[in-house]
Design a protein around this motif. Structure first.
Motif, PDB file in Angstrom:
ATOM      1  N   ALA A   1       0.820  -1.214   0.000  1.00 18.81           N
ATOM      2  CA  ALA A   1       0.000   0.000   0.000  1.00 18.81           C
ATOM      3  C   ALA A   1       0.849   1.258   0.000  1.00 18.81           C
ATOM      4  N   VAL A   2       2.144   1.141   0.249  1.00 21.98           N
ATOM      5  CA  VAL A   2       3.006   2.315   0.204  1.00 21.98           C
ATOM      6  C   VAL A   2       2.968   2.966  -1.179  1.00 21.98           C
ATOM      7  N   HIS A   3       2.763   2.146  -2.214  1.00 18.60           N
ATOM      8  CA  HIS A   3       2.706   2.695  -3.574  1.00 18.60           C
ATOM      9  C   HIS A   3       1.492   3.612  -3.758  1.00 18.60           C
ATOM     10  N   LEU A   4       0.443   3.376  -2.993  1.00 14.82           N
ATOM     11  CA  LEU A   4      -0.744   4.223  -3.096  1.00 14.82           C
ATOM     12  C   LEU A   4      -0.448   5.653  -2.668  1.00 14.82           C
ATOM     13  N   SER A   5       0.579   5.828  -1.825  1.00 14.43           N
ATOM     14  CA  SER A   5       0.971   7.166  -1.391  1.00 14.43           C
ATOM     15  C   SER A   5       2.117   7.724  -2.221  1.00 14.43           C
ATOM     16  N   VAL A   6       3.049   6.852  -2.623  1.00 19.07           N
ATOM     17  CA  VAL A   6       4.237   7.322  -3.342  1.00 19.07           C
ATOM     18  C   VAL A   6       3.866   7.902  -4.705  1.00 19.07           C
TER      19      VAL A   6
END
Length: 521
Positions: free
Chosen positions: A89-94
Motif C-alpha cells: 500500500a506504500v505505492h498508493l501514497s508514493v
C-alpha cells in the motif's frame, strides 16, 4: 499420474500465492470455508464495509466541514488499502506524492504531459514486477488501485494545465467550453489532493471520479451541482438506485460462481498441445461458443465489482445526474458499465462504448483530444494497452479492437443504408449485426484473458486469423456513395450507445464536450 502432478503443481502454486499476498490474513478461515482466495475475500469485505460507511456522508457527515469530509475519505481509503495490500500500500501514497511535487514544480504549459509520462512509468514498473514475481493465481494486487490513481492524477494535471494556461487553448472551442465547465484556478491543497486520489469510495476498482465532481460532492454543491427543479423540492434519495445496483452485483456474482467451474477459460490453453481433446476434436464453432461462455464468466466478475463500486458512490451521494423526462432522479453519473448495452450491442463501437465508460472518458481527455488528428485511435489503444500492463494478450486484444473498430465503422457506413428500406430488412440487419458483434468481441477478447502469447495465437490459429483478414478486407471497401442522405450519415457518426449515456459527455466535462466518436477501453 498426470492428475496427481497437476494437483501437486496447484498446491505448490497456492502456497506461493499465499506467501506472496501482503494483505490481511485475518479472514483466512472464511476463505477456506467458502473456497475463495483470501485476496478476493478481503476485497469483498472492504467493499461491503465501504458500502455501509458511504451512508455516513448522507446523514451524520452531510453538514460536516469539507476538511473533515476530505479527512474521512482519506483515512478510510488508507486503512482499506493497507487491509487489502499490506506493505504494498506504500505505492498508493508514493505515486500521488511524486506527482504532487511535480505539479508544484513544473511549468504549467507541459504539466499534463510530464505527469502522464511519470505516472505511466511508475505504473509500468509495478506491472513488470507483478508479471515477474507473482503467480497466476494472484488475482487482486496493487496494480488495480494504481491504475485508478493514475487516471485521477493525470486527469487533474491536464485539467490544471488547460485552466492555468488559457492562452494555449483559446483557439480550441472544446477546451474553452471545458475551462468554463470545470474551472480549477489553483493546485489543490495537500488534504484535497490526497483525499481525492485515495478516496475509499472508488479506490479498489474505480470508476475514475474526476476532480470537479469530487469537489462538488465534498462541498455539497446542491447534489453534484445539479439544481433542484420543479419535480423535487428535496435532495433525491439514492436508495432505489443502490438497491438495484447491489442486486445486479449479487446476480453477477451468483452467475460467476455457477458457471466458473463449468467453463474455465484455462481450458483454451490446451490448444497449444496438439494431442489434447480441445485441439483434436473441438470444431471451430464449438470452440467459439465455449470461448463466448468463458469470457461471459470473466465479465461477470467485472460486472460484480463495478456495480458494487457504483452503488458505493451513490450511497454516499456521488453520481446524481439530474432527472429524466418523468422527473425520476438518475444516478448514473459514476456508471462504469452498461451491462445490457454491452451484451446486446449491434456494432463493435457501441459495445466498446458501453464497457468501462469512465476510462473511455479519461482516454479521450489524455490521448484522443491531445495532439494531431492523425492516429487518434492508435494513440488511444496504445495508451490503453500500456495502462493495463505488458502481457502479450493485452496487445493482441487492443490491436484487434482497433482494427475491428475502424473496419466496423467502414462496413456500417457502406452496408447499413442498404437495409433501411423496410422494417423486415432492418430487423434482419439488426439481428445479423448483433451476432457478428458478439463473435467479433469474443474473438478479440480471449487473448486479454489468456494473457500469454502462445495460447492466444493458438486460439486465433484455430480460426486461421479469419476475422483479422475480414476486417482488413473491409478497409478496402469503397467509400459511401454521396447519394445517401445526410440523415444516414448522422446515424453512422453517432453511436447508439450515446443515446442513453449522455453522462459520458456531461459528467466528464473535465475534458471538454467531446465529439462522441471515441469509445475505447
Amino acid at each position: 499420474m498426470k492428475i496427481q502432478l497437476r494437483s501437486f503443481q496447484h498446491s505448490r502454486m497456492s502456497a506461493m500465492y499465499y506467501d506472496s499476498y501482503d494483505g490481511s490474513k485475518i479472514f483466512v478461515f472464511l476463505s477456506n470455508k467458502i473456497g475463495l482466495p483470501i485476496d478476493l475475500v478481503n476485497f469483498l469485505i472492504s467493499q461491503i464495509a465501504a458500502l455501509c460507511l458511504a451512508r455516513l456522508f448522507r446523514k451524520p457527515l452531510r453538514l460536516a466541514s469539507p476538511e473533515f469530509r476530505h479527512f474521512v475519505c482519506l483515512a478510510i481509503g488508507l486503512l482499506m488499502g493497507y487491509f487489502c495490500f499490506g506493505k504494498q500500500a506504500v505505492h498508493l501514497s508514493v505515486l500521488p506524492m511524486l506527482n504532487y511535487i511535480l505539479m508544484k514544480m513544473l511549468p504549467h504549459h507541459f504539466m499534463g504531459n510530464v505527469i502522464l509520462t511519470t505516472s505511466m512509468l511508475y505504473l509500468s514498473c509495478i506491472h513488470v514486477h507483478r508479471q515477474l514475481y507473482h503467480t497466476s493465481d494472484y488475482t487482486l494486487d496493487i496494480t488495480g488501485p494504481l491504475m485508478v490513481i493514475t487516471q485521477r492524477v493525470t486527469s487533474l494535471a491536464y485539467l490544471l494545465q488547460d485552466n492555468l494556461v488559457r492562452h494555449e487553448i483559446n483557439s480550441n472551442n472544446n477546451m474553452k467550453n471545458h475551462v468554463q465547465a470545470a474551472k480549477v484556478d489553483k493546485i489543490p491543497s495537500p488534504l484535497e489532493y490526497f483525499a481525492y486520489t485515495l478516496a475509499f469510495q472508488t479506490l479498489m476498482c474505480g470508476p475514475v471520479v474526476f476532480y470537479s465532481d469530487y469537489i462538488k460532492f465534498i462541498e455539497g454543491a446542491r447534489v453534484d451541482g445539479i439544481t433542484k427543479d420543479k419535480w423535487s423540492q428535496s435532495e433525491p434519495s439514492p436508495r432505489r438506485a443502490v438497491s438495484y445496483k447491489v442486486g445486479g452485483s449479487v446476480a453477477a456474482a451468483v452467475l460467476y460462481l455457477a458457471l466458473a467451474k463449468k467453463y474455465p477459460l484455462t481450458v483454451l490453453e490446451e490448444l497449444t498441445d496438439p494431442t489434447s481433446e480441445v485441439s483434436r476434436s473441438w470444431s471451430a464453432l464449438y470452440l467459439l461458443w465455449y470461448a463466448y461462455l468463458s469470457t461471459l464468466v470473466v465479465r461477470c466478475k467485472y460486472y460484480h465489482a463495478w456495480l458494487l463500486s457504483e452503488a458505493i458512490c451513490n450511497n454516499c451521494g456521488m453520481g446524481f445526474n439530474g432527472y429524466d423526462a418523468n422527473g425520476t432522479p438518475k444516478w448514473d453519473k459514476m456508471s462504469n458499465i452498461d451491462v445490457f448495452g454491452f451484451e446486446f450491442a449491434q456494432n463493435f463501437r457501441e459495445a466498446v462504448g458501453s464497457w468501462n465508460k469512465n476510462t473511455n472518458a479519461w482516454l479521450r481527455g489524455v490521448a484522443y483530444e491531445r495532439g494531431g488528428r492523425r492516429l487518434r485511435t492508435a494513440r488511444v489503444y496504445a495508451l490503453s494497452a500500456l495502462w493495463h500492463g505488458f502481457h502479450p494478450g493485452y496487445y493482441l486484444t487492443f490491436f484487434a479492437g482497433g482494427l475491428f473498430t475502424v473496419a466496423s465503422k467502414k462496413m456500417r457506413a457502406v452496408v447499413r443504408p442498404m437495409f433501411l428500406e423496410s422494417r423486415p430488412k432492418k430487423l434482419f440487419y439488426d439481428t445479423l449485426t448483433f451476432v457478428t458483434t458478439r463473435i467479433a468481441m469474443t474473438y478479440a477478447t480471449v487473448p486479454f484473458i489468456l494473457l500469454h502469447l502462445t495460447p492466444s495465437l493458438a486460439f486465433y490459429g484455430k480460426f486461421y486469423y479469419s476475422l483479422h483478414f475480414i476486417a482488413l478486407g473491409a478497409l478496402l471497401l469503397p467509400s459511401k456513395s454521396k447519394g445517401f442522405s445526410n440523415n444516414t450519415t448522422n446515424l453512422e457518426l453517432q453511436p447508439t450507445s450515446l443515446k442513453g449515456n449522455k453522462d459520458m459527455l456531461s459528467s466528464n466535462d473535465n475534458f471538454g464536450k467531446g465529439n462522441g466518436k471515441l469509445k475505447v477501453s
